[in-house]
Structures are given as C-alpha cells and as structure tokens.
Scaffold this motif. Sequence first.
Motif, PDB file in Angstrom:
ATOM      1  N   GLU A  11       0.820  -1.213   0.000  1.00 60.15           N
ATOM      2  CA  GLU A  11       0.000   0.000   0.000  1.00 60.15           C
ATOM      3  C   GLU A  11       0.856   1.267   0.000  1.00 60.15           C
ATOM      4  N   ASN A  12       2.075   1.177   0.529  1.00 63.73           N
ATOM      5  CA  ASN A  12       2.972   2.328   0.514  1.00 63.73           C
ATOM      6  C   ASN A  12       3.530   2.570  -0.886  1.00 63.73           C
ATOM      7  N   ALA A  13       3.880   1.486  -1.569  1.00 66.20           N
ATOM      8  CA  ALA A  13       4.325   1.624  -2.954  1.00 66.20           C
ATOM      9  C   ALA A  13       3.185   2.168  -3.811  1.00 66.20           C
ATOM     10  N   GLN A  14       1.969   1.714  -3.524  1.00 67.55           N
ATOM     11  CA  GLN A  14       0.803   2.196  -4.266  1.00 67.55           C
ATOM     12  C   GLN A  14       0.585   3.686  -4.031  1.00 67.55           C
ATOM     13  N   ALA A  15       0.864   4.156  -2.805  1.00 69.64           N
ATOM     14  CA  ALA A  15       0.724   5.580  -2.509  1.00 69.64           C
ATOM     15  C   ALA A  15       1.678   6.414  -3.354  1.00 69.64           C
ATOM     16  N   PHE A  16       2.877   5.897  -3.561  1.00 71.78           N
ATOM     17  CA  PHE A  16       3.842   6.586  -4.425  1.00 71.78           C
ATOM     18  C   PHE A  16       3.293   6.702  -5.843  1.00 71.78           C
ATOM     19  N   VAL A  17       2.849   5.574  -6.396  1.00 75.13           N
ATOM     20  CA  VAL A  17       2.323   5.555  -7.766  1.00 75.13           C
ATOM     21  C   VAL A  17       1.117   6.475  -7.890  1.00 75.13           C
ATOM     22  N   ASP A  18       0.211   6.409  -6.934  1.00 74.40           N
ATOM     23  CA  ASP A  18      -0.995   7.242  -6.975  1.00 74.40           C
ATOM     24  C   ASP A  18      -0.642   8.722  -6.938  1.00 74.40           C
ATOM     25  N   ALA A  19       0.342   9.093  -6.120  1.00 67.05           N
ATOM     26  CA  ALA A  19       0.740  10.496  -6.007  1.00 67.05           C
ATOM     27  C   ALA A  19       1.266  11.029  -7.333  1.00 67.05           C
ATOM     28  N   VAL A  20       1.999  10.187  -8.054  1.00 68.08           N
ATOM     29  CA  VAL A  20       2.525  10.593  -9.363  1.00 68.08           C
ATOM     30  C   VAL A  20       1.381  10.772 -10.348  1.00 68.08           C
ATOM     31  N   LYS A  21       0.475   9.803 -10.363  1.00 64.70           N
ATOM     32  CA  LYS A  21      -0.663   9.864 -11.307  1.00 64.70           C
ATOM     33  C   LYS A  21      -1.577  11.042 -11.008  1.00 64.70           C
ATOM     34  N   GLU A  22      -1.719  11.387  -9.733  1.00 63.21           N
ATOM     35  CA  GLU A  22      -2.647  12.437  -9.336  1.00 63.21           C
ATOM     36  C   GLU A  22      -2.020  13.832  -9.373  1.00 63.21           C
ATOM     37  N   TYR A  23      -0.734  13.912  -9.647  1.00 64.07           N
ATOM     38  CA  TYR A  23      -0.035  15.202  -9.610  1.00 64.07           C
ATOM     39  C   TYR A  23      -0.699  16.216 -10.570  1.00 64.07           C
ATOM     40  N   GLY A  24      -0.984  17.370 -10.056  1.00 64.39           N
ATOM     41  CA  GLY A  24      -1.538  18.448 -10.885  1.00 64.39           C
ATOM     42  C   GLY A  24      -3.029  18.382 -11.092  1.00 64.39           C
ATOM     43  N   GLN A  25      -3.674  17.345 -10.562  1.00 71.24           N
ATOM     44  CA  GLN A  25      -5.123  17.229 -10.754  1.00 71.24           C
ATOM     45  C   GLN A  25      -5.881  18.138  -9.785  1.00 71.24           C
TER      46      GLN A  25
END
Length: 247
Positions: free
Chosen positions: A233-247
């Motif tokens: 879930e921590n690795a997923q948080a990293f990926v999600d943060a990148v995908k959500e950047y600027g939204q």
Amino acid sequence: WLPNPIRSVKDLERVVVPDVKDSLSYVYEAIDMTKKVLDNRVPLIGFAGSPWTILCYCVQGQGSKNFDKAKEFCFTQPEAAHQLLQKITDTTIAYLKEKVNHGVNAVQVFDSWGGMLSPTDYQEFSWKYIQQIVDALKPHTEVIVFGKGCWFALNDMAKSGASALGVDWTCSARNARYLSGGEITLQGNFDPSRLFSPPAEIKKMVTQMINEFGKDRFIANLGHGILPNIPVENAQAFVDAVKEYGQ
C-alpha cells in the motif's frame, strides 16, 4: 555470494563471453510474457548492471560496504581489471541488444557502486565502459544511465548520448539540473527507505519531489531499487501520487 571470485589473471582465464541467447534465454522468455500481459499499456524498461558494479561482485564474491577487494584488484592488477571490464561490457551490450529485440522500450544501465570510486578512478574503471554501452545501444533504443553517488559525473553523463539520467536521493533536484546542464531528462530520486513512511506522508513528499524537479524532462521514480519489505500500500501511494499530480 560467488564461490569462486576472480582475484588474478589465472582466474580471468576462465571467464567467457557467453552466447546470451542461449545462457540467458529465460530472461527473454520473461520479457515476451511480460510484454504480452502489458499489451502496450505501459513501457517496459530492460535493466543491466554496469560493468564496474558487476566487477565488484565478481571480485569481492559477495556484498560489501566498501568493495575493498574489488578496488585492490583494480589498483594492483589494472590490466587484468580492464580485461574483465571489457568482457563484462561486451556481454552487457549483447544482453541489452537482445532485450531490445524482444521489445523492451528503453534500457537502463544501473551503476549501484559507482560512488565507491573517486571521480578520477570512476572515469577509468566505470564511465568509459558505460559510454561503450550507450554508444552501442542508442541507435536501437532510449538509454538511461544511473550512477548511485555519482553526482560528480552528471555533466559527462549528460554529454554521453543517453536519453535520461538517474539521480539518487543524496543529490537535490536543483543540483542535479545544474550539474547535468539543465537540458536532459532526469529520473529519480525518492529515497526507497522513505516508502516506510505513512502513505499520506509519502504522497506529500512525492508531490514536493515533482515540484522541485518540474514535471517536464522528469521521470518520477525511486533513487535506487525498491526494498523487498516495503508494504504494497505504501508503494501504491507513491504511484498514486505521481498519477494524481496536478489534478
């Protein structure tokens, strides 16, 4: 752990440049299976250790805090060291070219132990062999070069013909942009151990990282390999943060 490390010219005689298609066929089969599952949704990067980093393990025979035996080999038997480095380089070029033939979208040379060398020794025992790999692969694909602790070489790396440079977490975004000339794509540089932080904190730090590098000419990534005991879930948080950047 290697049972028969290379410590002399005699040891070097038993080192062969293999037929990668035969001896490493399982790697290419894995690429074929992975590409099929990915179905062109995301690019696949093919990795290889740098010649110097591979030499460290071949000579030391195991992991080390300072790779003293590897450095001793290079400094007391430089001719043998360069012969070994060239054999590793030739094998790595063949290995990566075959990965490209099987569909990887880019390749990365991973110099985990480059920072063990002084800037002068880095040029002699690591960089000139990485440059050979870049020269051989860049007509065929995009090449990423990563040297852990090698901030001092970023300027030379930026002139190498590589498409992007990896940066570890000890080099700030500002310094990385400055040292590399500000024109080349950078990749990194989140401390892998920071993935032990709470997911909410990880997301804040990832956003800060992207803000500092800028979203252009930047590949958000870790500053080295992911640790095996990181919570999913921590690795997923990293990926999600990148995908959500600027939204």
